[in-house]
Design a protein around this motif. Sequence first.
Motif, mmCIF file in Angstrom:
data_model
loop_
_atom_site.group_PDB
_atom_site.id
_atom_site.type_symbol
_atom_site.label_atom_id
_atom_site.label_comp_id
_atom_site.label_asym_id
_atom_site.label_seq_id
_atom_site.Cartn_x
_atom_site.Cartn_y
_atom_site.Cartn_z
ATOM 1 N N SER A 29 55.311 58.877 -3.725
ATOM 2 C CA SER A 29 55.662 59.740 -2.569
ATOM 3 C C SER A 29 54.999 59.323 -1.360
ATOM 4 N N PHE A 30 53.895 58.683 -1.470
ATOM 5 C CA PHE A 30 53.250 58.061 -0.179
ATOM 6 C C PHE A 30 54.241 56.928 0.047
ATOM 7 N N LEU A 31 54.734 56.000 -0.909
ATOM 8 C CA LEU A 31 55.558 55.075 -0.515
ATOM 9 C C LEU A 31 56.836 55.389 0.123
ATOM 10 N N TYR A 32 57.384 56.877 -0.391
ATOM 11 C CA TYR A 32 58.663 57.082 -0.018
ATOM 12 C C TYR A 32 58.540 57.669 1.541
ATOM 13 N N PHE A 33 57.573 58.300 1.852
ATOM 14 C CA PHE A 33 57.372 58.792 3.135
ATOM 15 C C PHE A 33 56.616 58.012 4.265
ATOM 16 N N PHE A 34 55.844 56.781 3.776
ATOM 17 C CA PHE A 34 54.991 55.947 4.693
ATOM 18 C C PHE A 34 55.350 54.524 4.499
ATOM 19 N N GLY A 35 55.884 54.305 3.373
ATOM 20 C CA GLY A 35 56.107 52.670 2.894
ATOM 21 C C GLY A 35 55.103 52.020 2.984
ATOM 22 N N LEU A 36 53.637 52.372 2.783
ATOM 23 C CA LEU A 36 52.685 51.647 3.152
ATOM 24 C C LEU A 36 51.967 51.277 1.807
ATOM 25 N N ASP A 37 52.005 49.941 1.527
ATOM 26 C CA ASP A 37 51.664 49.442 0.163
ATOM 27 C C ASP A 37 50.309 48.971 -0.113
ATOM 28 N N LYS A 38 49.409 49.844 0.470
ATOM 29 C CA LYS A 38 47.951 49.372 0.386
ATOM 30 C C LYS A 38 46.951 50.394 -0.225
ATOM 31 N N PRO A 39 45.922 50.015 -0.930
ATOM 32 C CA PRO A 39 44.916 51.023 -1.373
ATOM 33 C C PRO A 39 44.190 51.818 -0.157
ATOM 34 N N ASN A 40 43.540 52.928 -0.554
ATOM 35 C CA ASN A 40 42.584 53.576 0.390
ATOM 36 C C ASN A 40 43.268 54.059 1.603
ATOM 37 N N LEU A 41 44.461 54.811 1.499
ATOM 38 C CA LEU A 41 44.848 55.178 2.722
ATOM 39 C C LEU A 41 45.293 56.619 2.654
ATOM 40 N N ALA A 42 45.197 57.580 3.409
ATOM 41 C CA ALA A 42 45.639 59.100 3.429
ATOM 42 C C ALA A 42 46.249 59.328 4.813
ATOM 43 N N ALA A 43 47.153 60.457 4.428
ATOM 44 C CA ALA A 43 47.914 60.948 5.919
ATOM 45 C C ALA A 43 47.719 62.283 5.915
ATOM 46 N N VAL A 44 47.716 62.725 6.942
ATOM 47 C CA VAL A 44 47.925 64.284 7.388
ATOM 48 C C VAL A 44 49.003 64.406 8.188
ATOM 49 N N ILE A 45 50.002 65.325 7.985
ATOM 50 C CA ILE A 45 51.085 65.887 8.711
ATOM 51 C C ILE A 45 50.729 67.305 9.222
ATOM 52 N N ASN A 46 50.443 67.346 10.274
ATOM 53 C CA ASN A 46 50.083 68.811 10.945
ATOM 54 C C ASN A 46 51.524 69.433 11.492
ATOM 55 N N ILE A 47 52.177 70.217 10.647
ATOM 56 C CA ILE A 47 53.431 70.563 11.238
ATOM 57 C C ILE A 47 53.414 71.544 12.406
ATOM 58 N N ASP A 48 52.530 72.391 12.224
ATOM 59 C CA ASP A 48 52.258 73.439 13.414
ATOM 60 C C ASP A 48 51.942 72.573 14.817
ATOM 61 N N GLU A 49 51.416 71.427 14.675
ATOM 62 C CA GLU A 49 50.994 70.818 15.886
ATOM 63 C C GLU A 49 52.133 69.525 16.027
ATOM 64 N N ASP A 50 52.860 69.355 15.112
ATOM 65 C CA ASP A 50 53.708 68.241 15.199
ATOM 66 C C ASP A 50 52.959 66.951 15.360
ATOM 67 N N LEU A 51 52.179 66.786 14.756
ATOM 68 C CA LEU A 51 51.380 65.602 14.709
ATOM 69 C C LEU A 51 50.901 64.830 13.237
ATOM 70 N N GLU A 52 51.015 63.483 13.192
ATOM 71 C CA GLU A 52 50.971 62.715 12.190
ATOM 72 C C GLU A 52 49.702 62.019 12.309
ATOM 73 N N ILE A 53 49.018 61.878 11.275
ATOM 74 C CA ILE A 53 47.735 61.107 11.448
ATOM 75 C C ILE A 53 47.623 60.120 9.937
ATOM 76 N N LEU A 54 47.020 58.874 10.250
ATOM 77 C CA LEU A 54 46.783 57.760 9.175
ATOM 78 C C LEU A 54 45.340 57.798 9.082
ATOM 79 N N LEU A 55 44.808 57.816 7.861
ATOM 80 C CA LEU A 55 43.392 57.641 7.719
ATOM 81 C C LEU A 55 43.123 56.519 6.779
ATOM 82 N N GLY A 56 42.336 55.734 7.396
ATOM 83 C CA GLY A 56 41.853 54.466 6.669
ATOM 84 C C GLY A 56 40.601 54.113 7.354
ATOM 85 N N ASN A 57 39.923 52.966 6.586
ATOM 86 C CA ASN A 57 38.891 52.452 6.941
ATOM 87 C C ASN A 57 38.969 50.931 7.505
#
Lengths: 462, 462
Positions: free
Chosen positions: A47-75
């Motif tokens: 599902s991470f691949l389907y919605f983000f297409g990013l094929d790397k370890p150690n990533l997370a994402a937050v979609i804040n629908i109420d604020e229409d905000l997308e954030i990618l988290l990684g080091n």
Amino acid sequence: MFSVDIYKQRRNALKKAVGKGIILFFGNEEVGMNYKDNTYHFRQDSSFLYFFGLDKPNLAAVINIDEDLEILLGNEPTIDDIVWMGTQPSVTEIAAQTGIFKVTGLRELGVLVKKSVASRQEIHYLPPYRSETIIKLSEILSVPFDQVKGGASATLIKGVVAQRSYKSDLEIAEINKAVNISNEMHLAAMRHSAEGVTEKYVAGIVEGLALSAGGNIAYPVIYTVNGQTLHNHPTNNKLKKGQLVLCDSGAETPTHYAGDLTRTFPVNQKFSQLQKQVYQIVLQAEEAAANSLKPGIRFLDVHLIACEKLVEGLKDLGLMKGDVKEAVSRGAHTLFFQCGLGHMMGLDVHDMEDLGEQYVGYSEGMIKSKEFGLKSLRLGRELESGFVLTVEPGLYFIPELMDMWQAEGKLKDFINYDKLSAFRDFGGARVEENFLITDNGYQLLGEPLIKSVVDIEGLSRF
Amino acid sequence: MFSVDIYKQRRNALKKAVGKGIILFFGNEEVGMNYKDNTYHFRQDSSFLYFFGLDKPNLAAVINIDEDLEILLGNEPTIDDIVWMGTQPSVTEIAAQTGIFKVTGLRELGVLVKKSVASRQEIHYLPPYRSETIIKLSEILSVPFDQVKGGASATLIKGVVAQRSYKSDLEIAEINKAVNISNEMHLAAMRHSAEGVTEKYVAGIVEGLALSAGGNIAYPVIYTVNGQTLHNHPTNNKLKKGQLVLCDSGAETPTHYAGDLTRTFPVNQKFSQLQKQVYQIVLQAEEAAANSLKPGIRFLDVHLIACEKLVEGLKDLGLMKGDVKEAVSRGAHTLFFQCGLGHMMGLDVHDMEDLGEQYVGYSEGMIKSKEFGLKSLRLGRELESGFVLTVEPGLYFIPELMDMWQAEGKLKDFINYDKLSAFRDFGGARVEENFLITDNGYQLLGEPLIKSVVDIEGLSRF
């Protein structure tokens, strides 16, 4: 990955479906085999691949629908990372590939979630299957490990299933590639199956071909003379002339779409009379099931068509008796066909299995059966154009199960128990192909791979 | 597995070393790739293999030293398990294979540990590296998951290292097998390296051979034209004539002993003049290091011998200058050789890395250095008869690192920065072999695999 617009459209559709709150997506981590840094090959969450297409370890994402905000988290990569792993893109660069322009470190996930909790936002996440994700959710949400999975969002699951169930042309092109690589794996399996080599020897060639094609195996290779065992690992036992081999294997493309094929064939190419008879029953069931595929039919009914074909064949063989439809409705065929006819296929070989079979393979008005046989049917629902699925009937002669039923005299009006002894060592046979449901019917995925007795016996070896 | 007496002896020696309390051993579980039931190949924990020999998922063991009691924990197979996975032995049968006669279900682990806590027994466990084990320990011991690893028992670690560091004849025979399979993998890699095929194509053949031999890869295959990147994954880029390939790959036997070899060779077999010069520097360093192996020498000193040989070669090449010993003591060579010379090898390719490098590769009087270069030396301690280790010097031209050092003018009395530009695209070269420390010196493990320029250029292709 596909073009960035595709991922943005998918996320926009998902936001609309989920409605409100925040969505947490967890990419997968690397997993150590025998110590932390000796890792299995990395497999991103589908599902991470389907919605983000990013094929790397150690990533997370937050979609804040109420604020229409997308954030990618990684080091961010360090100089040590560059020395050991080569030039690495920054998290900002990675995020831009999927059309996200706000990034932060992985440690911020807890902070973001706490803010949402404080402002009483709904928090949506998919059911986790990796322990690393369970630990993260347990920590972030302050719930015990064993309650994490139960907190997964049905709304989010339904939103994801509503998209991933319908394959786009781009996805179908990838699946066709996966099936064609799988075809090569099966031709090699047939050609290398000879007296004296081990199951693992051939399975290694099969897996190597999937890797050489640039991707990986879509699931562990089944290559076995014990085809009656449904999930089996190849052994270091040597093949013997006259044995029947069941090979169930498929490739995953570099973009992670799966193929999933099964063929059953004799060591040294020549079927015995009995092997030929059993195999042809399975083949006819497979073809009858495939020919009935179309939008509007329930896959449960396709399954039952295959079961009836199997019972007809088993009656001809003398193993079953009585009325075919009644035998199937009573479940008598499950002595020989214990599992389901097929499943959805896509980014996962059992597509979206992590999201729950009830959501993926059934519908609100159709609850999955708990009966032996049907409880293993992963897909039952009405088919729709755009679905991709497998058809894989089989006949499996499991001595322990035959003994158990015989001792109980179970369904003895339909089974000729006195004829079973000749089949104790038979093993099992299965034929599996992959299909797309079209507006008018179905389409075989990949180039056709030989499956008739004549073609298998006639295959040129090298 | 080996004979049951071997495991009993190993456990008895461990009980004596640890002295008192209870020891918890966790076997590994299966890990889902993209959903729970689509698993990576199962890899048992190496210490579990060493002390119990049981190569199955979902087992644990408790050794109560104070009561001289050994218990194997596992869940009994169901009829569903038999249908899906074939005839399964009972936990009692599994336990008997390793000489244990008391068994119970996995859920009893918490109860057993609570009893020990109540009676104030010391509880020993090894540092966990799988998240499943961390979750179990966190639950059983009621400690937060991030404190689990810190609670591992130094006494137990030392007891395990004291046995596993010395390889028995049976183990050496297994390692020889692993290296010989690895030899075949490398010969295939050299033969298939040709213009136009991808790195993944060749890496797939290499991995397939490890599988076909009945075991698996001991670690992810490194096959790359970017040899300067120390841990690298093969790509779908096509090989070009003139490129130098670095292949670091090794097999694991069915009993899980590792081989670990590296060869560096040109696509289409013909080294350029510069490639030949750099390669021969590395080869000479490898041979000098190997020739100095013997009981009593510190591996740190063997590492420094290799570093000096590399600096001598780099001076001849015009890249370095000044006094060789001073250059090495100042760390000037780490611009080109950033890592350590080798590591212990056995059931793990980096043997016992999960137990901590300080315990395995160093000693109480010898703390691992934190300096760049030496901090990556996994093994520094005095060698002893029975140790198995790798020797693997290399030269790695990392543009980012060269730029960083040059900008700082770092150690410019030893490095000819004006000569570096010619090496920006060179890549890297490494040669690696595996050795047993004997009473008098050392012994190469496995049959010798070609490594000279003449032999590599002359290898018959098929």
